[in-house]
Design a protein around this motif. Structure first.
Motif, PDB file in Angstrom:
ATOM      1  N   TRP A 133       0.747  -1.280  -0.045  1.00 47.76           N
ATOM      2  CA  TRP A 133      -0.088  -0.073  -0.141  1.00 47.76           C
ATOM      3  C   TRP A 133       0.741   1.276  -0.074  1.00 47.76           C
ATOM      4  O   TRP A 133       0.339   2.270  -0.541  1.00 47.76           O
ATOM      5  N   GLU A 192      -2.426   4.094   4.655  1.00 52.92           N
ATOM      6  CA  GLU A 192      -3.317   3.338   5.682  1.00 52.92           C
ATOM      7  C   GLU A 192      -4.912   3.887   5.541  1.00 52.92           C
ATOM      8  O   GLU A 192      -5.896   2.894   5.344  1.00 52.92           O
ATOM      9  N   GLN A 193      -5.116   4.883   4.929  1.00 52.42           N
ATOM     10  CA  GLN A 193      -6.603   5.271   4.495  1.00 52.42           C
ATOM     11  C   GLN A 193      -6.837   4.828   3.491  1.00 52.42           C
ATOM     12  O   GLN A 193      -8.100   3.902   3.126  1.00 52.42           O
ATOM     13  N   THR A 194      -5.893   4.413   2.291  1.00 55.49           N
ATOM     14  CA  THR A 194      -6.533   3.663   0.912  1.00 55.49           C
ATOM     15  C   THR A 194      -6.573   2.187   0.964  1.00 55.49           C
ATOM     16  O   THR A 194      -7.762   1.814   0.887  1.00 55.49           O
ATOM     17  N   ARG A 195      -5.977   1.637   2.233  1.00 57.15           N
ATOM     18  CA  ARG A 195      -6.210   0.261   2.499  1.00 57.15           C
ATOM     19  C   ARG A 195      -7.519  -0.110   3.118  1.00 57.15           C
ATOM     20  O   ARG A 195      -8.393  -0.904   2.952  1.00 57.15           O
ATOM     21  N   GLU A 196      -7.763   0.868   4.234  1.00 56.10           N
ATOM     22  CA  GLU A 196      -8.909   0.901   4.712  1.00 56.10           C
ATOM     23  C   GLU A 196     -10.298   1.074   3.998  1.00 56.10           C
ATOM     24  O   GLU A 196     -11.209   0.236   3.841  1.00 56.10           O
ATOM     25  N   GLU A 197     -10.255   2.006   2.974  1.00 59.25           N
ATOM     26  CA  GLU A 197     -11.264   2.281   2.252  1.00 59.25           C
ATOM     27  C   GLU A 197     -11.405   1.058   1.064  1.00 59.25           C
ATOM     28  O   GLU A 197     -12.520   0.682   0.846  1.00 59.25           O
ATOM     29  N   ARG A 199     -10.832  -1.923   1.702  1.00 64.94           N
ATOM     30  CA  ARG A 199     -11.199  -3.421   2.470  1.00 64.94           C
ATOM     31  C   ARG A 199     -12.668  -3.034   2.976  1.00 64.94           C
ATOM     32  O   ARG A 199     -13.573  -4.072   2.715  1.00 64.94           O
ATOM     33  N   SER A 200     -13.039  -1.929   3.144  1.00 63.81           N
ATOM     34  CA  SER A 200     -14.480  -1.435   3.377  1.00 63.81           C
ATOM     35  C   SER A 200     -15.384  -1.714   2.209  1.00 63.81           C
ATOM     36  O   SER A 200     -16.255  -2.160   2.406  1.00 63.81           O
ATOM     37  N   SER A 203     -15.758  -5.085   1.414  1.00 64.29           N
ATOM     38  CA  SER A 203     -16.625  -5.928   2.272  1.00 64.29           C
ATOM     39  C   SER A 203     -18.151  -5.590   2.003  1.00 64.29           C
ATOM     40  O   SER A 203     -18.902  -6.532   1.853  1.00 64.29           O
ATOM     41  N   GLU A 222      -6.897  -9.625  -0.514  1.00 67.96           N
ATOM     42  CA  GLU A 222      -5.912  -8.632  -0.286  1.00 67.96           C
ATOM     43  C   GLU A 222      -4.457  -9.485  -0.484  1.00 67.96           C
ATOM     44  O   GLU A 222      -3.382  -9.113  -1.085  1.00 67.96           O
TER      45      GLU A 222
END
Length: 278
Positions: A133, A192-197, A199-200, A203, A222
């Protein structure tokens, strides 16, 4: 003049219907309705192919054949799907028509994938995840992704016809990556923001199809992307990961006192998964 007016009126009517369809898309594929269908009790509408696929997925989670199914929107029990209506006639597909039609067609590879989803998830390689990431490796197009998704989803749903699901999930991933490429050019993204977005978003997209296996599916997607391997190479790596997981469970079993009952053993494993809370 009257004929022209009638034609003009019909044109406006068709345009209005198309606009209404686009404004209220199918809740499953999020696109305009194709062969619009209704559940008989709650009357929520879906594409016929989407809702029948939903029924197959729900049925795959039960040992006994279903005679009814809950609406994915309101959870009302419905016994049939109404479709192909033209104002004068319609067709009705009863949920119990599929009794006895479930069959196992999975290949050895897909059987193995199904087993993987029944084991505990292996912790991520934190350094590899961070590099993927942070260095924006996700911007490199993965030519194997669509084929890998098809194999994975076929194994999870136990259904060969998963093109609607694959098309939807793959399209969402592709759109996300293209959007990130634009943001990267403008230097407006944080790893970190890109990864969280990501995965969310994945999902939310997969949950209507994969239900309780969604979180594990997101983790596996992932891991596949981070590996940057083709399907065969990734499968070999996953076999090794699965073997290591099985060895870890065996070591845990050996570590238990032999005089402890089986119930205590399951409580021990559950406690380990939930951080001590059962």
């Amino acid at each position: 003049m009257a004929a022209a007016a009638d034609a003009s009126g019909a044109g406006r009517s068709d345009a209005a219907a198309a606009a209404a369809s686009a404004a209220c898309p199918c809740p499953i594929c999020l696109e305009s309705f194709r062969d619009e269908a209704y559940l008989d009790a709650c009357l929520h509408s879906f594409c016929f192919k989407c809702i029948t696929q939903w029924v197959k997925i729900v049925a795959s989670k039960h040992e006994e054949p279903l005679s009814s199914v809950k609406c994915p929107l309101c959870k009302t029990e419905n016994v049939s799907i109404i479709h192909a209506f033209d104002g004068e006639s319609f067709q009705r597909h009863y949920i119990e028509q599929d009794r006895g039609k479930r069959c196992r067609y999975l290949s050895d590879t897909q059987e193995f994938i199904s087993q993987i989803y029944n084991t505990r998830e292996i912790p991520d390689d934190a350094s590899s995840v961070e590099q993927y990431w942070k260095q924006r490796k996700y911007l490199r197009k993965n030519t194997w992704l669509e084929m890998w998704l098809r194999q994975e989803i076929q194994a999870l749903t136990q259904d060969e016809n998963v093109e609607t699901i694959v098309y939807h999930i793959h399209g969402v991933i592709e759109s996300f990556m293209k959007r990130q490429e634009k943001l990267h050019t403008l230097k407006q993204t944080l790893p970190e923001q890109t990864r969280e977005e990501f995965r969310s978003l994945l999902s939310d997209t997969a949950r209507p199809f994969l239900l309780g296996r969604t979180a594990r599916f997101v983790a596996e997607v992932e891991l596949f992307l981070i590996s940057q391997r083709n399907i065969d190479a990734y499968s070999r790596a996953r076999v090794q990961r699965f073997t290591e997981s099985a060895s870890h469970v065996a070591r845990e079993q050996d570590a238990l006192p032999r005089d402890r009952p089986l119930e205590d053993h399951y409580l021990y494993l559950l406690s380990d998964e939930t951080g001590g809370e059962i």
